[in-house]
Design a protein around this motif. Structure first.
Motif, PDB file in Angstrom:
ATOM      1  N   VAL A 188       6.136  -7.388  -4.956  1.00 44.81           N
ATOM      2  CA  VAL A 188       4.797  -6.803  -3.925  1.00 44.81           C
ATOM      3  C   VAL A 188       3.828  -5.862  -5.016  1.00 44.81           C
ATOM      4  N   LYS A 221      -2.846  -9.821   0.122  1.00 38.14           N
ATOM      5  CA  LYS A 221      -2.253  -9.250   1.357  1.00 38.14           C
ATOM      6  C   LYS A 221      -1.428 -10.591   2.383  1.00 38.14           C
ATOM      7  N   HIS A 222      -1.501 -10.067   3.488  1.00 35.46           N
ATOM      8  CA  HIS A 222      -1.361 -11.021   4.167  1.00 35.46           C
ATOM      9  C   HIS A 222      -1.664 -11.758   5.276  1.00 35.46           C
ATOM     10  N   ARG A 230      10.535  -5.936  -4.406  1.00 31.19           N
ATOM     11  CA  ARG A 230       9.471  -4.749  -3.987  1.00 31.19           C
ATOM     12  C   ARG A 230       8.963  -4.853  -5.507  1.00 31.19           C
ATOM     13  N   GLU A 265       3.859 -12.015   6.889  1.00 31.52           N
ATOM     14  CA  GLU A 265       4.149 -10.510   6.603  1.00 31.52           C
ATOM     15  C   GLU A 265       5.267 -10.754   6.085  1.00 31.52           C
ATOM     16  N   TYR A 293       6.651 -10.156   2.405  1.00 27.43           N
ATOM     17  CA  TYR A 293       6.157  -9.251   1.993  1.00 27.43           C
ATOM     18  C   TYR A 293       7.167  -8.122   1.842  1.00 27.43           C
ATOM     19  N   THR A 294       7.002  -8.148   2.894  1.00 28.54           N
ATOM     20  CA  THR A 294       7.437  -6.845   3.978  1.00 28.54           C
ATOM     21  C   THR A 294       8.942  -7.263   3.423  1.00 28.54           C
ATOM     22  N   GLN A 295       9.804  -8.629   3.592  1.00 31.14           N
ATOM     23  CA  GLN A 295      11.013  -9.204   3.906  1.00 31.14           C
ATOM     24  C   GLN A 295      12.042  -9.328   2.946  1.00 31.14           C
TER      25      GLN A 295
END
Lengths: 298, 298
Positions: B179, B188-189, B176, B167, B170-172
């Motif tokens: 991803v 996905k996570h 980009r 998570e 993917y987000t931090q």
């Protein structure tokens, strides 16, 4: 006197002659290196003429910002359909039988340093490289190029470069423990197999590539992907009944890339002579670790 | 104001409050991090009790100088005999037929993200790991440990750790573009396969080990050796009729090594769920590069 007190001492005493020695040493090193580079260029010029080809190079291309929000398009279409995957179903008995059979076949694989010069059918080389090309890779980027060398003069030019670098590796660059650890394998900087094996396979890793729209295509996990592909290549070589030598040509990347006209986004990772073993080939009498030494079950 | 002029300005003005803010931020970060570490420790404590085992750890050992001339003994006896190597000889026709057959088998391999929970016979897991153990490695150091997890609670603990880190990835942590490039694969996570597949194979790389005489044993080219072994492992999985998912658990090394009680000289390189595909498994409709895109013949 350790390095810190030496540094402090030179700073305190303003020892200009220390800096002068360092500068003179640096200039001398550059000049020596320049001469060696020129010597190498002359040596390989004749071979390189034969290899003149269109580079699939991106030297002059732009490198758009990796995270430019106006270019956030996936390298593969985002709407790529997902289709059912139904490989042949095998019973437990079949899986068991095949897992034994495959282990027995692969356990016979050994690294060989003496090759028969007998050529390999061209289609076999194609098939083992197609097999390596079935490997998984980060985001399906397939970051590999396999250069197959069968031309005798190019094999000899490769041998010259590898032997020159390996002599420096053995005498100057590798630790004494490393050289000592290699003694049981009877390896040395002279590598006759590089000109005797019927084919050399050079495995290049593409650090990145370019998409049709000119944007830089990122290659994620390219190192591990290329080495996994090399594992599947070795499995294919063993399966069809040939042998190979897995070598990592330390410090040969720039000269071999130049010799083989590979673009700047490629890096040599492995060099594998491939063929049949020489009738007098020997291997060190080694054993492998047992299952309990390499596996932990939870 | 850019970072350099900001730095110069703070130095010129002796701004103690800037340093105070930095110190307070650092203390705050440490406290937050400490809480998270404790939360993780509590979460995995129950699982870890089940895993208590003798560590093959070298934490307290000495690290003699790699190049100590009094210890220059090869890791394998220097007088290891070399013996003739006579594998079965195959005709050109046989080599050709087997190279085609093997390509066709390996070309059916796909990365699968939905597994049937049906268990795999234990001997099959042993055989595919024995097969991976036939891989070549730098100076025959065999720098790999394969951890096979079939225990449901340990699989779930692994899934928790991987999903938490993914998570954040993917987000931090990932760019980009990265991803975006993964979107066609529908990754996905959330990773149900980590608790659903009958077995997880965790491939650890030993950065070094110890010899019987207590001296540190150097592992040369351990990264490429372990990835080649993973390639041969994937080939074995495919050959016997199972499927896998080749994953590189970004930022999960420390927590999974701790969970599985692996020693500090081991590093997690790959995590492969293994089993049969789920009856509804789908794969993205991708094609592979053609032979002419991956091969250059000279």
């Amino acid at each position: 006197m350790n390095i810190i007190s030496l540094t402090l001492w030179t700073l305190e005493h303003n020892c200009y002659y220390v800096y002068t020695v360092l500068i003179v040493f640096f200039i001398g090193f550059t000049v020596v290196h320049k001469n060696r580079l020129e010597a190498n260029l002359n040596r390989t010029a004749a071979t390189k003429k034969k290899l003149a080809r269109n580079w699939n190079s991106g030297r002059e291309r732009d490198f758009p910002d990796d995270d430019d929000p106006d270019h956030l398009v996936p390298a593969i279409p985002e709407d790529t359909p997902h289709v059912p995957y139904k490989p042949p179903q095998r019973t437990d008995e079949e899986i068991l039988r095949r897992s034994r059979e495959y282990y027995e076949l692969m356990a016979q694989r050994r690294t060989v340093r003496a090759f028969s010069p007998e050529p390999i059918p061209d289609e076999v080389l194609n098939n083992i490289i197609k097999t390596a090309g079935t490997s998984p890779s980060g985001a399906h980027t397939e970051p590999w190029t396999f250069v197959v060398v069968q031309d005798q003069s190019v094999k000899e030019a490769i041998r010259t470069i590898v032997e020159e670098e390996e002599e420096l590796n053995y005498t100057q660059r590798m630790s004494r423990q490393w050289v000592t650890d290699l003694k049981p394998f009877a390896t040395k900087h002279i590598k006759p197999y590089l000109s005797e094996a019927p084919a050399l396979l050079l495995v290049f890793r593409q650090t990145h590539s370019w998409r049709a729209d000119g944007k830089k295509k990122m290659h994620y996990y390219s190192e591990v992907s290329v080495a996994i592909a090399a594992g599947i290549l070795l499995a294919a070589i063993q399966y069809c009944g040939l042998v190979a030598l897995t070598s990592t040509p330390l410090n040969c990347n720039a000269r071999l890339r130049e010799l083989l006209s590979r673009p700047v986004n490629e890096r040599l990772e492995l060099l594998l002579p491939v063929g049949r073993p020489h009738q007098n080939a020997t291997v060190p009498d080694l054993s492998r670790k047992t299952l309990s030494e390499i596996m932990v079950k939870i």
